[in-house]
Design a protein around this motif. Structure first.
Motif, PDB file in Angstrom:
ATOM      1  N   ILE A 128     -78.703  14.932 -80.648  1.00  0.00           N
ATOM      2  CA  ILE A 128     -79.927  15.479 -79.545  1.00  0.00           C
ATOM      3  C   ILE A 128     -79.644  15.147 -78.270  1.00  0.00           C
ATOM      4  CG2 ILE A 128     -82.717  16.066 -79.871  1.00  0.00           C
ATOM      5  CD1 ILE A 128     -81.285  16.233 -82.486  1.00  0.00           C
ATOM      6  N   GLY A 129     -79.150  14.099 -77.544  1.00  0.00           N
ATOM      7  CA  GLY A 129     -78.871  13.490 -76.638  1.00  0.00           C
ATOM      8  C   GLY A 129     -79.501  12.440 -76.576  1.00  0.00           C
ATOM      9  N   ASP A 130     -79.531  11.981 -75.290  1.00  0.00           N
ATOM     10  CA  ASP A 130     -79.389   9.871 -75.630  1.00  0.00           C
ATOM     11  C   ASP A 130     -80.687   9.668 -76.343  1.00  0.00           C
ATOM     12  OD1 ASP A 130     -80.902  10.306 -73.423  1.00  0.00           O
ATOM     13  OD2 ASP A 130     -79.392   9.812 -71.819  1.00  0.00           O
ATOM     14  N   THR A 131     -81.061   8.449 -76.754  1.00  0.00           N
ATOM     15  CA  THR A 131     -82.106   8.174 -76.314  1.00  0.00           C
ATOM     16  C   THR A 131     -83.730   8.258 -75.662  1.00  0.00           C
ATOM     17  OG1 THR A 131     -81.564   5.582 -75.810  1.00  0.00           O
ATOM     18  CG2 THR A 131     -81.701   5.789 -78.209  1.00  0.00           C
ATOM     19  N   ILE A 132     -82.754   8.040 -74.656  1.00  0.00           N
ATOM     20  CA  ILE A 132     -84.608   7.942 -73.179  1.00  0.00           C
ATOM     21  C   ILE A 132     -84.974   9.601 -73.267  1.00  0.00           C
ATOM     22  CG2 ILE A 132     -85.166   8.096 -70.347  1.00  0.00           C
ATOM     23  CD1 ILE A 132     -82.716   5.307 -71.521  1.00  0.00           C
ATOM     24  N   HIS A 133     -83.223  10.925 -73.469  1.00  0.00           N
ATOM     25  CA  HIS A 133     -83.112  12.407 -73.231  1.00  0.00           C
ATOM     26  C   HIS A 133     -83.448  13.857 -74.517  1.00  0.00           C
ATOM     27  CE1 HIS A 133     -82.606  10.145 -69.157  1.00  0.00           C
ATOM     28  NE2 HIS A 133     -84.091  10.955 -68.904  1.00  0.00           N
ATOM     29  N   PRO A 134     -83.822  13.497 -74.818  1.00  0.00           N
ATOM     30  CA  PRO A 134     -83.186  14.064 -76.347  1.00  0.00           C
ATOM     31  C   PRO A 134     -83.708  14.894 -75.609  1.00  0.00           C
ATOM     32  CG  PRO A 134     -85.206  12.212 -76.917  1.00  0.00           C
ATOM     33  CD  PRO A 134     -84.790  12.140 -75.789  1.00  0.00           C
ATOM     34  N   ASP A 135     -82.973  16.047 -76.501  1.00  0.00           N
ATOM     35  CA  ASP A 135     -83.334  17.520 -76.388  1.00  0.00           C
ATOM     36  C   ASP A 135     -84.596  18.393 -77.448  1.00  0.00           C
ATOM     37  OD1 ASP A 135     -83.212  20.457 -76.346  1.00  0.00           O
ATOM     38  OD2 ASP A 135     -81.244  20.408 -75.964  1.00  0.00           O
ATOM     39  N   LEU A 136     -85.675  18.432 -76.863  1.00  0.00           N
ATOM     40  CA  LEU A 136     -86.609  19.122 -77.583  1.00  0.00           C
ATOM     41  C   LEU A 136     -86.170  20.266 -78.206  1.00  0.00           C
ATOM     42  CD1 LEU A 136     -89.358  17.986 -78.716  1.00  0.00           C
ATOM     43  CD2 LEU A 136     -90.523  19.394 -76.995  1.00  0.00           C
ATOM     44  N   GLU A 137     -85.992  21.204 -77.930  1.00  0.00           N
ATOM     45  CA  GLU A 137     -85.459  22.305 -78.206  1.00  0.00           C
ATOM     46  C   GLU A 137     -84.366  22.220 -79.073  1.00  0.00           C
ATOM     47  OE1 GLU A 137     -84.755  25.617 -75.617  1.00  0.00           O
ATOM     48  OE2 GLU A 137     -86.368  24.652 -74.185  1.00  0.00           O
ATOM     49  N   HIS A 138     -83.485  21.121 -79.472  1.00  0.00           N
ATOM     50  CA  HIS A 138     -82.560  21.329 -79.852  1.00  0.00           C
ATOM     51  C   HIS A 138     -82.801  20.697 -81.631  1.00  0.00           C
ATOM     52  CE1 HIS A 138     -77.842  19.997 -80.766  1.00  0.00           C
ATOM     53  NE2 HIS A 138     -78.234  20.830 -82.229  1.00  0.00           N
ATOM     54  N   LEU A 139     -83.915  19.716 -81.208  1.00  0.00           N
ATOM     55  CA  LEU A 139     -84.338  19.121 -81.979  1.00  0.00           C
ATOM     56  C   LEU A 139     -85.251  20.127 -83.312  1.00  0.00           C
ATOM     57  CD1 LEU A 139     -86.634  15.571 -81.690  1.00  0.00           C
ATOM     58  CD2 LEU A 139     -87.679  17.269 -83.089  1.00  0.00           C
ATOM     59  N   VAL A 140     -86.357  20.765 -81.961  1.00  0.00           N
ATOM     60  CA  VAL A 140     -86.933  21.298 -83.390  1.00  0.00           C
ATOM     61  C   VAL A 140     -85.889  22.339 -83.962  1.00  0.00           C
ATOM     62  CG1 VAL A 140     -88.617  23.504 -83.283  1.00  0.00           C
ATOM     63  CG2 VAL A 140     -88.655  21.277 -81.745  1.00  0.00           C
ATOM     64  N   ALA A 141     -85.453  23.104 -83.338  1.00  0.00           N
ATOM     65  CA  ALA A 141     -84.085  24.088 -84.285  1.00  0.00           C
ATOM     66  C   ALA A 141     -83.777  23.496 -85.406  1.00  0.00           C
ATOM     67  CB  ALA A 141     -82.883  24.307 -82.802  1.00  0.00           C
ATOM     68  N   LEU A 142     -83.674  22.408 -84.965  1.00  0.00           N
ATOM     69  CA  LEU A 142     -82.462  21.215 -86.508  1.00  0.00           C
ATOM     70  C   LEU A 142     -83.561  21.585 -87.646  1.00  0.00           C
ATOM     71  CD1 LEU A 142     -80.330  19.422 -85.044  1.00  0.00           C
ATOM     72  CD2 LEU A 142     -80.132  20.468 -85.904  1.00  0.00           C
ATOM     73  N   LYS A 143     -85.523  22.011 -87.606  1.00  0.00           N
ATOM     74  CA  LYS A 143     -86.028  22.299 -88.531  1.00  0.00           C
ATOM     75  C   LYS A 143     -85.899  20.918 -89.302  1.00  0.00           C
ATOM     76  CE  LYS A 143     -86.118  27.330 -89.262  1.00  0.00           C
ATOM     77  NZ  LYS A 143     -84.003  27.314 -88.587  1.00  0.00           N
TER      78      LYS A 143
END
Lengths: 317, 354
Positions: free
Chosen positions: A100-115
């Motif tokens: 999803i990215g690193d602990t400080i900059h997670p990728d919000l879009e990717h996170l949401v897409a994974l439902k």
């Protein structure tokens, strides 16, 4: 002061007001009424005191910290983990998970897409803003906030309840507690060596009072020479470090390039009992920095470093 | 008093006026002796102060024993604290302070701009970037860091000079400095963000000025740089005095302005590169110190340059001793203390210059 700027200010205010009204309307419309689905959810209070409604036995879990990933895998939930951070390198299976990215900059879009039906965050990652965004998106976020080694054990037990892995959680945490108590019991009554934990040498950085490493040193039967520092990771005076004559110096093992070189330590702290008696200890930082299940392993390694006489006696017996 | 009438005029003009005031040998001797004496006292005080208290008497006895080779009254730890920690750190503070102050004095004279300073002009940022590249490419080669620091400082100086050169507009030069500083800072941030080198991740602490982790090689480099730099610039001081009136006038009076300009640029960059690679980007020393010296001792560069060296060494020594003792055993970044002193002086000069 009369100025031609004023009318523009007025317009500004009006625009602001209009925007605010629109925003209120929008927010009011977009806020969904409590749905029937929520009825099946169970409520938990997380490490920050937030109430989190989670579906029973969440199946799509995203971990946003390496210690959480380790805990989830230890709880036997590896198959349900659908996303982790780039720092999540343990156990080996975690490396194959979606990043999803690193602990400080997670990728919000990717996170949401994974439902995800559950996102777990550690306060160590400082993701207050992300937590708020996920709350707005109605994605359940559970935050763990352990401050001490015992807090870590409790956080794993709680995580087990949230994810429905209660039995496995009881098993792991009982074992962790036993191992912690064993270390504590053995160190009892023994003299406490003065310990200096060196995070880096240019400038010299150590660990202060409110850190896991300080808690671990105390549990392992030692006393940190920087135990009174209120800052978590203060820049420390070299001369005080020399004058407090540490008996054991602990430095993180290097991952490739060296943060603390052993030659530097030996040269700079040559007069200390630690160097004279060759008690420079390298420790895998993941075992002492990550508030996860392996912290017990870190504790045992520290205990062996601080009290080698115990291991020897055990070997004779 | 001579200085009183000087401060009333525009700062730019003040520099030129002050340069023309006659420098007597007596004044030079008095200023240098006073600064040298204060510096010696401050150095002794800094040697006696620290997070661990060691009586001054024992320190002197230890120093004496070291000189004559007798057995030291200091314990092993105390000897390490005095000889391996405090003395080298004091030496580094003196070297860094002297280098930055001379560089500042030279830039101010050459650019005829009272606000010129290696930190503000972006020269320090260039040196910092060069040093960081040195750590990345050749971490083991210790001389790579100061050399690339010098190269970075020189490149930044050239860039700022080319962008900001405008006889009638001193603000343009500062703007160019701001732009170059911002640009170089973002390059540093990007480098540290993508670098695998763990040492670079904590570079921000070093960038704030860190005198606690200097190496013997860095100390040697800065010692040579200060000695050579001060010597070269003092030899150019007479030419600089004339150039402060105006390059055209100086040329008419027989100064080889182009040659002097290059020598001064080169030397000031060398000094900045050595200071930054040795102690991080410590700010405002080059700005504040030459001004204080000019206020107290007049604007003749023959005196301003050596006096700035002593005063700069003194100021950084005081700042660094404060940084390592005020919250002991915790240490503060030295650059934060110098900026705390320097930024208000900068604002004062900026407002007064209007």
């Amino acid at each position: 002061m009369p100025s031609p700027v004023r009318p523009i200010h007025h317009r500004f205010h009006q625009a602001h007001l209009a925007f605010l009204i629109l925003l209120c309307v929008f927010v009011a419309c977009s806020r969904p009424q409590p749905r029937a689905v929520d009825a099946g959810r169970r409520s938990f209070t997380d490490g920050l005191g937030r109430t989190v409604a989670v579906a029973p036995d969440p199946q799509r879990i995203i971990s946003l910290a390496p210690n959480i990933t380790e805990a989830l895998f230890a709880l036997g939930l590896g198959d349900r983990v659908v996303g982790v951070t780039t720092y999540c390198d343990f156990p080996a299976e975690a490396r194959a998970k979606e990043k999803i990215g690193d602990t400080i900059h997670p990728d919000l879009e990717h996170l949401v897409a994974l439902k995800p039906d559950l996102v777990v965050i550690s306060t160590a990652s400082q993701l207050e803003n992300l937590t708020r965004r996920l709350d707005e998106l109605k994605i359940p976020v559970y935050v763990t906030d352990p401050r001490t080694v015992e807090g870590v054990v409790a956080s794993i037990r709680n995580l087990g309840e949230v994810t429905g892995a209660t039995g496995r959680a009881a098993q792991i945490t009982t074992e962790m507690e036993q191992r912690i108590n064993e270390v504590r019991r053995r160190a009892e009554g023994l003299p406490k060596p003065r310990v200096f934990y060196v995070l880096q040498t240019g400038p010299l950085i150590t660990a202060g009072r409110d850190t896991f490493i300080n808690d671990l040193i105390n549990l392992a039967g030692g006393r940190s020479i920087s135990a009174e520092e209120t800052a978590a990771y203060p820049q420390f005076s070299r001369e005080t470090a020399v004058a407090r004559a540490p008996e054991v110096i602990i430095a993180p093992e290097s991952h490739g390039s060296e943060l603390v070189s052993e030659a530097d330590l030996r040269r700079e702290f040559a007069t200390t009992p630690a160097v004279r008696q060759n008690r420079l200890v390298r420790i895998n930082p993941d075992l002492v920095d990550r508030p996860g299940p392996r912290i017990v392993e870190g504790l045992e390694q520290l205990a062996r470093a601080l009290h080698p006489e115990l291991t020897e006696r055990k070997a004779i017996n | 008093m001579r200085t009183a009438e000087v401060t009333k005029q525009g700062t730019n003009e003040a520099l030129a006026t002050a340069a023309r005031t006659y420098l007597t040998r007596r004044r030079a001797v008095v200023v240098i002796a006073a600064l040298g004496g204060t510096l010696a006292c401050a150095s002794v005080a800094a040697l006696a102060l620290g997070s661990e208290s060691i009586p001054l008497k024992e320190i002197f006895a230890g120093l004496w024993a070291k000189l004559v080779g007798a057995s030291s009254p200091l314990s092993g730890e105390q000897a390490v604290i005095i000889f391996s920690l405090r003395l080298p750190r004091i030496a580094l503070a003196l070297g860094v302070g002297a280098a930055l102050a001379i560089a500042g004095a030279a830039f101010q004279a050459l650019l005829r701009n009272p606000l010129a300073d290696p930190y503000i002009l972006g020269v320090s940022s260039g040196a910092a970037l060069g040093s960081i590249i040195g750590v990345m490419l050749a971490g083991q080669v210790l001389i790579a860091r100061p050399l690339l620091g010098f190269a970075g400082a020189a490149a930044a100086t050239l860039l700022v000079y080319r962008l900001g050169r405008r006889e009638d507009d001193p603000a343009r030069l500062l703007l160019a400095g701001v732009v170059v500083t911002t640009f170089l800072s973002s390059v540093i941030v990007l480098l540290t963000a993508v670098a695998d080198n763990v040492k670079l991740r904590n570079i921000t602490l070093w960038l704030l000025g860190d005198l606690s982790s200097g190496s013997t090689e860095g100390l040697a480099f800065i010692g040579v740089a200060v000695a050579v730099g001060a010597g070269v610039l003092v030899l150019q001081a007479r030419a600089l005095n004339l150039m402060m009136i105006g390059e055209r006038d100086a040329f008419a009076l027989g100064v080889e302005t182009a040659r002097v300009r290059w020598i001064v640029f080169f030397t000031a960059s060398l000094l900045t590169g050595a200071a930054v690679s040795g102690g991080g980007a410590i700010g405002y020393i080059g700005l504040v110190v030459p001004h204080l010296v000019r206020l107290a001792a007049g604007g003749d560069n023959r005196l301003v340059i050596p006096a700035s060296a002593l005063a700069g060494a003194l100021l950084v020594l005081i700042a660094d001793t404060t940084a390592r003792t005020i919250l002991a055993p915790r240490e503060l970044p030295t650059g934060a203390i110098t900026a705390l002193i320097g930024a208000p002086v900068f604002v004062y000069l900026l407002v007064k210059g209007r």
